[in-house]
Design an enzyme around this catalytic site. Structure first.
Site, PDB file in Angstrom:
ATOM      1  N   CYS A  10     -18.921 -53.980  46.409  1.00 40.44           N
ATOM      2  CA  CYS A  10     -20.217 -53.338  46.217  1.00 40.44           C
ATOM      3  C   CYS A  10     -21.253 -53.779  47.234  1.00 40.44           C
ATOM      4  O   CYS A  10     -22.327 -53.209  47.305  1.00 40.44           O
ATOM      5  CB  CYS A  10     -20.743 -53.650  44.815  1.00 40.44           C
ATOM      6  SG  CYS A  10     -20.919 -55.426  44.572  1.00 40.44           S
TER       7      CYS A  10
ATOM      8  N   ASP B 206     -22.806 -56.602  47.221  1.00 41.37           N
ATOM      9  CA  ASP B 206     -23.776 -57.545  46.662  1.00 41.37           C
ATOM     10  C   ASP B 206     -23.529 -58.961  47.191  1.00 41.37           C
ATOM     11  O   ASP B 206     -22.413 -59.304  47.557  1.00 41.37           O
ATOM     12  CB  ASP B 206     -23.717 -57.538  45.132  1.00 41.37           C
ATOM     13  CG  ASP B 206     -24.299 -56.247  44.571  1.00 41.37           C
ATOM     14  OD1 ASP B 206     -24.904 -55.499  45.349  1.00 41.37           O
ATOM     15  OD2 ASP B 206     -24.143 -55.996  43.372  1.00 41.37           O
TER      16      ASP B 206
ATOM     17  N   CYS C 150     -26.103 -57.068  41.019  1.00 40.95           N
ATOM     18  CA  CYS C 150     -26.390 -56.252  39.834  1.00 40.95           C
ATOM     19  C   CYS C 150     -26.652 -57.141  38.613  1.00 40.95           C
ATOM     20  O   CYS C 150     -26.513 -58.363  38.677  1.00 40.95           O
ATOM     21  CB  CYS C 150     -25.189 -55.356  39.564  1.00 40.95           C
ATOM     22  SG  CYS C 150     -23.788 -56.322  38.993  1.00 40.95           S
TER      23      CYS C 150
ATOM     24  N   CYS D  88     -17.842 -58.270  39.197  1.00 41.71           N
ATOM     25  CA  CYS D  88     -19.123 -58.931  39.492  1.00 41.71           C
ATOM     26  C   CYS D  88     -19.054 -60.413  39.159  1.00 41.71           C
ATOM     27  O   CYS D  88     -19.686 -61.237  39.820  1.00 41.71           O
ATOM     28  CB  CYS D  88     -20.254 -58.294  38.688  1.00 41.71           C
ATOM     29  SG  CYS D  88     -20.243 -56.501  38.733  1.00 41.71           S
TER      30      CYS D  88
HETATM   31 FE1  FES Z   1     -21.987 -55.746  42.789  1.00 41.94          FE
HETATM   32 FE2  FES Z   1     -21.985 -56.197  40.264  1.00 41.94          FE
HETATM   33  S1  FES Z   1     -21.957 -54.267  41.216  1.00 41.94           S
HETATM   34  S2  FES Z   1     -21.907 -57.633  41.832  1.00 41.94           S
END
Ligand code: FES
Length: 142
Positions: free
Chosen positions: A34, A36, A59, A103
């Site tokens: 993602c 992140d 997230c 995540c």
């Molecule tokens: Fe990226 Fe949760 S969607 S860490």
């Protein structure tokens, strides 16, 4: 599946958010799925993690899992902290929807990479085994 109360609690009131100045180890990891990012800071005294803080561009599930993970390793020995898996964090949070389990891997990875950094800075010749690229228990493709 809805989010558990524990997830909501840690998401809305995350513990140990921030940065540690003069940290003994810093780990920065990114989630390839993602994009992140998670950063984990640890303070170590006599092989015990006396303080830990995290920052994330992640997230809600990443925030909740990191918050829980920091609570679980604070005051623990490095060896115990290395045993913490994302599954244990998810369990402590009373579950996550399957699509959000990846995540939680971010938190485990960030802790392990902060410890690896601590080893490196102190010339400790130990390998830290990182979690596999894919989540331990996630059956969902993402
Ligand atoms: Fe990226 Fe949760 S969607 S860490």
């Amino acid at each position: 599946m809805a989010y558990s109360e524990k997830v909501m609690d840690h998401f809305t009131h995350p513990r140990n958010v921030g940065e540690i100045e003069n940290a003994d180890g810093v780990g920065t990891v990114g989630n390839a799925k993602c994009g992140d990012i998670m950063q984990m800071f640890i303070k170590v005294e006599n092989d015990v993690i006396v303080d830990v803080k995290f920052k994330t561009f992640g997230c809600g599930a990443a925030i909740a899992t990191s918050s829980m993970a920091t609570e679980l390793i604070k005051g623990k020995s490095i060896d115990d902290a290395l045993k913490l898996t994302n599954s244990a964090v998810v369990e402590a949070l009373e579950g996550l929807p399957p699509v959000k389990v990846h995540c939680s891997v971010l938190a485990e990875e960030a802790i392990k990479s902060a410890i690896a950094d601590y080893y490196k800075r102190n010339g400790i010749d130990k390998e830290v085994e990182m979690p596999p690229e894919d989540c331990h228990e996630c059956a969902v493709e993402h």
